[in-house]
Design a protein around this motif. Structure first.
Motif, short mmCIF file in Angstrom:
data_model
loop_
_atom_site.label_atom_id
_atom_site.label_comp_id
_atom_site.label_asym_id
_atom_site.label_seq_id
_atom_site.Cartn_x
_atom_site.Cartn_y
_atom_site.Cartn_z
N SER A 162 18.41 89.56 20.82
CA SER A 162 16.96 89.47 20.46
C SER A 162 16.42 90.89 20.04
O SER A 162 15.74 91.39 19.01
CB SER A 162 15.96 88.92 21.44
OG SER A 162 16.26 87.55 21.64
N MET A 165 17.74 92.15 16.80
CA MET A 165 16.93 91.58 15.75
C MET A 165 15.75 92.35 15.40
O MET A 165 15.04 92.54 14.41
CB MET A 165 16.65 89.83 15.84
CG MET A 165 18.01 89.12 15.99
SD MET A 165 17.51 87.49 16.32
CE MET A 165 19.22 87.06 16.80
N SER A 169 14.55 94.30 12.22
CA SER A 169 13.38 94.23 11.38
C SER A 169 12.32 95.32 11.37
O SER A 169 11.19 95.34 10.79
CB SER A 169 12.73 92.95 11.97
OG SER A 169 12.04 93.32 13.12
N ILE A 174 10.34 89.02 12.46
CA ILE A 174 11.11 88.33 11.69
C ILE A 174 10.51 86.87 11.13
O ILE A 174 11.13 85.90 10.52
CB ILE A 174 12.44 87.83 12.40
CG1 ILE A 174 12.21 87.15 13.84
CG2 ILE A 174 13.44 89.04 12.41
CD1 ILE A 174 13.61 86.57 14.27
N ASN A 178 10.84 82.21 14.01
CA ASN A 178 12.13 82.13 13.72
C ASN A 178 13.34 82.60 14.59
O ASN A 178 14.47 82.51 14.57
CB ASN A 178 12.18 83.03 12.50
CG ASN A 178 11.81 82.67 11.23
OD1 ASN A 178 11.92 81.49 10.82
ND2 ASN A 178 11.03 83.60 10.41
N LEU A 179 12.79 83.50 15.66
CA LEU A 179 13.70 83.97 16.63
C LEU A 179 14.61 82.66 17.32
O LEU A 179 15.85 83.14 17.32
CB LEU A 179 13.11 84.77 17.79
CG LEU A 179 13.96 85.33 18.87
CD1 LEU A 179 14.85 86.26 18.39
CD2 LEU A 179 12.99 85.79 20.10
N ARG A 182 17.25 81.72 14.93
CA ARG A 182 18.38 83.08 14.65
C ARG A 182 19.11 82.89 15.86
O ARG A 182 20.36 83.62 15.94
CB ARG A 182 17.55 84.26 14.24
CG ARG A 182 16.75 84.17 13.00
CD ARG A 182 17.54 84.57 11.84
NE ARG A 182 18.16 85.86 12.06
CZ ARG A 182 17.45 87.17 11.69
NH1 ARG A 182 16.17 87.00 11.07
NH2 ARG A 182 18.15 88.11 11.97
N GLU A 185 21.89 80.50 15.79
CA GLU A 185 22.94 80.85 14.87
C GLU A 185 23.77 82.00 15.55
O GLU A 185 25.18 81.87 15.45
CB GLU A 185 22.29 81.44 13.72
CG GLU A 185 21.90 80.39 12.99
CD GLU A 185 20.97 81.01 11.73
OE1 GLU A 185 20.89 82.34 11.49
OE2 GLU A 185 20.20 80.36 10.75
N TYR A 186 23.24 82.79 16.39
CA TYR A 186 23.98 83.95 16.95
C TYR A 186 24.86 83.27 17.99
O TYR A 186 25.97 83.84 18.19
CB TYR A 186 23.08 84.85 17.49
CG TYR A 186 23.49 85.82 18.36
CD1 TYR A 186 24.10 86.92 17.88
CD2 TYR A 186 23.67 85.69 19.72
CE1 TYR A 186 24.86 87.89 18.80
CE2 TYR A 186 24.15 86.77 20.65
CZ TYR A 186 25.01 87.73 20.04
OH TYR A 186 25.64 88.85 21.00
N PHE A 190 27.06 79.24 12.18
CA PHE A 190 26.38 78.56 11.41
C PHE A 190 26.86 76.87 11.03
O PHE A 190 26.20 76.17 10.25
CB PHE A 190 26.56 79.08 9.94
CG PHE A 190 25.91 80.34 9.78
CD1 PHE A 190 24.53 80.56 9.46
CD2 PHE A 190 26.51 81.63 10.27
CE1 PHE A 190 23.92 81.70 9.56
CE2 PHE A 190 25.80 82.77 10.22
CZ PHE A 190 24.43 83.03 9.71
N ASN A 210 9.15 87.65 16.90
CA ASN A 210 8.66 86.80 15.69
C ASN A 210 7.51 87.51 15.13
O ASN A 210 7.59 87.57 13.72
CB ASN A 210 7.91 85.49 16.50
CG ASN A 210 9.09 84.48 16.91
OD1 ASN A 210 10.17 84.61 16.19
ND2 ASN A 210 8.76 83.84 17.86
#
Length: 294
Positions: A162, A165, A169, A174, A178-179, A182, A185-186, A190, A210
């Motif tokens: 976090s 990210m 940004s 972001i 969205n966090l 994301r 995905e981390y 994917f 966020n």
């Protein structure tokens, strides 16, 4: 009190309400961990801690002393038992702190010292001659603080991700919501099913990631101001138990904001802060009227 009864029923029977997360967890202990009307055990522990001082102070206003003392002992002991059964470390610390501060507000300094000296002595004796029930509770407390290495490591990994990210940004955020996506995905890559939600387990990091500094600074200023006024109220009222309620609510909220997976859907936290804010508003509005009349 109804919620306490549901929690005790869950611990004794292993049954849960239909929306309880304990029906879905595949662990050896979840069957007998209470969730009440919440989804998981940490949520239930946060509900107990944020409402505990409010309920205790309401019981303290009961006129009949015997019933009042019985209510205080029952609610206090059941709350402590259920929080231990949830295995929530922060909730245990917060509840003990709440009991400590409330007793301090009700007691003179020497009786306060005597109560805690006797309490510590009784606890030391009980560790050697306790019943199986007490030994089990003490074992659960110890395990809660020593047996969660994997959980702590996973949370730290999410915190680092976090923070990365947030820096990427340039502290502009972001985008709202969205966090968690994301983070999913981390953590998983994917190849996951769409619309996954991976909670960051930290309200403050989530808000900063966020919304960026533009959203985070006003939020932080609000909570700093809340705690400053709550502490001032407690000190000016000479550390009385009733004046400690807004401060205890704030402490419980901060602990929950770190201990829970997410706070956005936990209405009891918002309600608790709302009650604390209302108490502070009433206090300072009354103070303003008194000064105006003078």
């Amino acid at each position: 009190m109804g919620i306490l009864m549901i929690g005790v029923w869950e611990c004794l029977t292993g049954n849960h309400l239909s929306q309880s997360g304990s029906l879905f967890y595949e662990t050896t202990t979840s069957a007998f961990q209470p969730t009440g009307f919440q989804f998981n055990t940490n949520d239930f522990a946060s509900l107990l801690t944020i409402f505990f001082p409010i309920v205790i102070m309401h019981i303290f206003t009961w006129k009949r002393k015997l019933i009042m003392l019985s209510g205080l002992l029952s609610v206090g002991s059941l709350s402590l038992y259920l929080v231990i059964m949830t295995n929530s470390r922060l909730a245990m610390v917060v509840l003990i702190l709440e009991i400590f501060i409330l007793l301090f507000g009700w007691s003179k300094i020497w009786s306060f010292v005597a109560v805690y000296v006797l309490g510590i002595g009784a606890l030391l004796v009980s560790t050697f001659h306790a019943s199986d029930f007490v030994q089990k509770l003490l074992g659960m407390v110890a395990n809660s603080f020593t047996d969660k290495g994997d959980s702590t490591t996973e949370r730290m990994q999410m915190y680092y991700a976090s923070w990365d990210m947030i820096k990427q940004s340039n502290f502009m955020g972001i985008g709202a919501g969205n966090l968690p996506i994301r983070l999913d995905e981390y953590m998983y890559g994917f190849e996951r099913v769409s619309d996954n939600y991976w909670a960051p387990h930290n309200y403050w990091l989530e808000a900063l990631a966020n919304g960026g500094l533009l959203a985070f600074i006003p939020l932080l200023a609000f909570f700093i101001g809340y705690h400053i006024f709550a502490i001032r109220y407690w000190v000016k009222e000479k550390y009385s138990a009733a004046s400690a309620i807004p401060l205890l609510i704030g402490i419980a909220f901060v602990a929950a904001s770190i201990g829970l997976s997410s706070t956005i859907d936990k209405r009891h936290l918002s309600l608790g802060i709302g009650i604390g804010l209302a108490l502070l508003n009433i206090r300072y509005l009354e103070k303003g009227r008194i000064q105006h009349d003078d």
